[in-house]
Design a protein around this motif. Structure first.
Motif, PDB file in Angstrom:
ATOM      1  N   GLU A  15       0.727  -1.168  -0.169  1.00 34.47           N
ATOM      2  CA  GLU A  15       0.278  -0.138  -0.105  1.00 34.47           C
ATOM      3  C   GLU A  15       0.892   1.419  -0.027  1.00 34.47           C
ATOM      4  OE1 GLU A  15      -3.962  -1.821   2.310  1.00 34.47           O
ATOM      5  OE2 GLU A  15      -2.042  -0.968   3.677  1.00 34.47           O
ATOM      6  N   ARG A  16       1.927   1.237   0.897  1.00 30.05           N
ATOM      7  CA  ARG A  16       2.849   2.628   0.834  1.00 30.05           C
ATOM      8  C   ARG A  16       3.408   2.507  -0.341  1.00 30.05           C
ATOM      9  NH1 ARG A  16       3.934   0.337   5.949  1.00 30.05           N
ATOM     10  NH2 ARG A  16       5.691  -0.746   5.228  1.00 30.05           N
ATOM     11  N   ARG A  17       4.131   1.525  -0.912  1.00 31.03           N
ATOM     12  CA  ARG A  17       4.495   1.654  -2.691  1.00 31.03           C
ATOM     13  C   ARG A  17       3.419   2.367  -3.537  1.00 31.03           C
ATOM     14  NH1 ARG A  17       8.498   3.401  -4.367  1.00 31.03           N
ATOM     15  NH2 ARG A  17       9.589   2.552  -2.832  1.00 31.03           N
ATOM     16  N   ALA A  18       2.344   1.695  -3.486  1.00 35.71           N
ATOM     17  CA  ALA A  18       1.278   2.225  -4.414  1.00 35.71           C
ATOM     18  C   ALA A  18       0.951   3.728  -4.187  1.00 35.71           C
ATOM     19  CB  ALA A  18      -0.099   1.224  -4.161  1.00 35.71           C
ATOM     20  N   LEU A  19       0.861   4.087  -3.042  1.00 38.12           N
ATOM     21  CA  LEU A  19       0.680   5.514  -2.721  1.00 38.12           C
ATOM     22  C   LEU A  19       1.662   6.348  -2.973  1.00 38.12           C
ATOM     23  CD1 LEU A  19      -1.171   7.801  -1.354  1.00 38.12           C
ATOM     24  CD2 LEU A  19      -0.134   7.163   0.619  1.00 38.12           C
ATOM     25  N   THR A  20       3.024   6.008  -2.784  1.00 37.14           N
ATOM     26  CA  THR A  20       4.187   6.547  -3.141  1.00 37.14           C
ATOM     27  C   THR A  20       4.162   6.784  -4.777  1.00 37.14           C
ATOM     28  OG1 THR A  20       5.403   6.120  -1.316  1.00 37.14           O
ATOM     29  CG2 THR A  20       6.691   6.605  -3.139  1.00 37.14           C
ATOM     30  N   ASP A  21       4.053   5.894  -5.474  1.00 38.42           N
ATOM     31  CA  ASP A  21       4.016   5.839  -6.842  1.00 38.42           C
ATOM     32  C   ASP A  21       3.163   6.761  -7.684  1.00 38.42           C
ATOM     33  OD1 ASP A  21       6.233   3.978  -6.828  1.00 38.42           O
ATOM     34  OD2 ASP A  21       4.977   2.021  -7.316  1.00 38.42           O
ATOM     35  N   ALA A  22       1.794   6.652  -6.902  1.00 39.60           N
ATOM     36  CA  ALA A  22       0.704   7.608  -7.337  1.00 39.60           C
ATOM     37  C   ALA A  22       1.029   8.991  -7.029  1.00 39.60           C
ATOM     38  CB  ALA A  22      -0.686   7.180  -6.792  1.00 39.60           C
ATOM     39  N   LEU A  23       1.709   9.204  -6.042  1.00 35.93           N
ATOM     40  CA  LEU A  23       2.010  10.681  -5.852  1.00 35.93           C
ATOM     41  C   LEU A  23       3.015  11.273  -6.405  1.00 35.93           C
ATOM     42  CD1 LEU A  23       1.506  10.865  -1.725  1.00 35.93           C
ATOM     43  CD2 LEU A  23      -0.004  11.739  -3.639  1.00 35.93           C
ATOM     44  N   LEU A  24       4.189  10.400  -6.908  1.00 35.58           N
ATOM     45  CA  LEU A  24       5.293  10.703  -7.621  1.00 35.58           C
ATOM     46  C   LEU A  24       4.958  11.094  -9.068  1.00 35.58           C
ATOM     47  CD1 LEU A  24       8.214   8.452  -6.373  1.00 35.58           C
ATOM     48  CD2 LEU A  24       7.991  10.730  -5.984  1.00 35.58           C
ATOM     49  N   ALA A  25       3.618  10.433  -9.408  1.00 36.79           N
ATOM     50  CA  ALA A  25       3.528  10.577 -11.003  1.00 36.79           C
ATOM     51  C   ALA A  25       2.889  11.929 -11.200  1.00 36.79           C
ATOM     52  CB  ALA A  25       2.225   9.654 -11.253  1.00 36.79           C
ATOM     53  N   VAL A  26       2.504  12.819  -9.948  1.00 40.79           N
ATOM     54  CA  VAL A  26       1.896  14.211 -10.361  1.00 40.79           C
ATOM     55  C   VAL A  26       2.429  15.301  -9.495  1.00 40.79           C
ATOM     56  CG1 VAL A  26      -0.424  13.051 -10.529  1.00 40.79           C
ATOM     57  CG2 VAL A  26       0.194  13.870  -8.373  1.00 40.79           C
ATOM     58  N   SER A  27       3.742  14.883  -8.772  1.00 42.89           N
ATOM     59  CA  SER A  27       4.465  15.772  -7.960  1.00 42.89           C
ATOM     60  C   SER A  27       5.746  16.245  -8.422  1.00 42.89           C
ATOM     61  CB  SER A  27       4.732  14.940  -6.409  1.00 42.89           C
ATOM     62  OG  SER A  27       5.199  15.989  -5.628  1.00 42.89           O
ATOM     63  N   GLY A  28       5.761  17.422  -8.341  1.00 43.20           N
ATOM     64  CA  GLY A  28       7.371  17.982  -8.667  1.00 43.20           C
ATOM     65  C   GLY A  28       7.649  17.987 -10.101  1.00 43.20           C
ATOM     66  N   ARG A  29       8.830  18.248 -10.289  1.00 45.75           N
ATOM     67  CA  ARG A  29       9.360  18.623 -11.599  1.00 45.75           C
ATOM     68  C   ARG A  29       9.468  17.071 -12.545  1.00 45.75           C
ATOM     69  NH1 ARG A  29      14.984  21.161 -10.348  1.00 45.75           N
ATOM     70  NH2 ARG A  29      14.767  19.636  -8.643  1.00 45.75           N
ATOM     71  N   ARG A  30       9.536  15.959 -11.833  1.00 45.33           N
ATOM     72  CA  ARG A  30       9.525  14.829 -12.507  1.00 45.33           C
ATOM     73  C   ARG A  30       8.246  14.219 -12.813  1.00 45.33           C
ATOM     74  NH1 ARG A  30      14.885  12.476  -9.208  1.00 45.33           N
ATOM     75  NH2 ARG A  30      16.046  14.199 -10.003  1.00 45.33           N
ATOM     76  N   ALA A  31       7.134  14.838 -12.345  1.00 44.65           N
ATOM     77  CA  ALA A  31       5.706  14.452 -12.615  1.00 44.65           C
ATOM     78  C   ALA A  31       5.685  14.008 -14.247  1.00 44.65           C
ATOM     79  CB  ALA A  31       4.873  15.349 -12.244  1.00 44.65           C
ATOM     80  N   TYR A  32       4.975  13.041 -14.442  1.00 44.60           N
ATOM     81  CA  TYR A  32       4.827  12.551 -15.856  1.00 44.60           C
ATOM     82  C   TYR A  32       3.479  12.342 -15.929  1.00 44.60           C
ATOM     83  CZ  TYR A  32       4.761   7.944 -13.353  1.00 44.60           C
ATOM     84  OH  TYR A  32       4.313   6.930 -12.228  1.00 44.60           O
ATOM     85  N   GLU A  33       2.248  12.696 -15.275  1.00 46.16           N
ATOM     86  CA  GLU A  33       0.870  12.625 -15.414  1.00 46.16           C
ATOM     87  C   GLU A  33       0.177  13.969 -14.749  1.00 46.16           C
ATOM     88  OE1 GLU A  33      -1.295   9.275 -13.952  1.00 46.16           O
ATOM     89  OE2 GLU A  33       0.067   7.893 -14.762  1.00 46.16           O
ATOM     90  N   GLY A  34      -0.539  14.537 -15.526  1.00 45.71           N
ATOM     91  CA  GLY A  34      -1.390  15.835 -15.141  1.00 45.71           C
ATOM     92  C   GLY A  34      -0.353  16.814 -14.796  1.00 45.71           C
ATOM     93  N   PRO A  35      -0.890  18.020 -14.160  1.00 44.20           N
ATOM     94  CA  PRO A  35      -0.100  19.039 -13.654  1.00 44.20           C
ATOM     95  C   PRO A  35       0.804  18.849 -12.781  1.00 44.20           C
ATOM     96  CG  PRO A  35      -2.457  19.375 -13.007  1.00 44.20           C
ATOM     97  CD  PRO A  35      -2.413  18.116 -13.805  1.00 44.20           C
ATOM     98  N   ALA A  36       2.042  19.196 -12.949  1.00 48.23           N
ATOM     99  CA  ALA A  36       3.081  18.975 -11.995  1.00 48.23           C
ATOM    100  C   ALA A  36       2.984  19.886 -10.817  1.00 48.23           C
ATOM    101  CB  ALA A  36       4.559  18.888 -12.716  1.00 48.23           C
ATOM    102  N   ARG A  37       2.817  19.567  -9.590  1.00 47.13           N
ATOM    103  CA  ARG A  37       2.777  20.341  -8.428  1.00 47.13           C
ATOM    104  C   ARG A  37       3.548  19.776  -7.474  1.00 47.13           C
ATOM    105  NH1 ARG A  37      -3.468  20.905  -9.665  1.00 47.13           N
ATOM    106  NH2 ARG A  37      -3.700  22.815 -10.679  1.00 47.13           N
ATOM    107  N   PRO A  38       3.875  20.453  -6.468  1.00 44.39           N
ATOM    108  CA  PRO A  38       4.583  19.742  -4.991  1.00 44.39           C
ATOM    109  C   PRO A  38       3.524  19.329  -4.367  1.00 44.39           C
ATOM    110  CG  PRO A  38       5.052  22.044  -5.266  1.00 44.39           C
ATOM    111  CD  PRO A  38       4.262  21.961  -6.335  1.00 44.39           C
TER     112      PRO A  38
END
Length: 61
Positions: A15-38
């Motif tokens: 569960e922790r890994r799934a949550l981390t992966d989902a947040l990294l997809a949209v968070s910060g400069r390395r986001a690869y989905e949606g608008p990149a936001r911290p």
């Protein structure tokens, strides 16, 4: 965006890994989905002081 998660039990490693992966997809400069936001994530057991008085919405799933 800041996110507070109130938990009723410990999360599993999966569960922790799934949550981390989902947040990294949209968070910060390395986001690869949606608008990149911290994104800042805080979590706590729902029965701890300071969290128990919050009125929480229903499930988002």
């Amino acid at each position: 965006m800041d996110v507070l998660v109130a938990l009723t039990r410990r999360t599993t490693e999966r569960e922790r890994r799934a949550l981390t992966d989902a947040l990294l997809a949209v968070s910060g400069r390395r986001a690869y989905e949606g608008p990149a936001r911290p994104v800042g994530l805080s979590h706590s057991r729902g029965d701890q002081e300071g969290v128990s008085g919050l009125k929480l919405p229903g499930s988002f799933s």
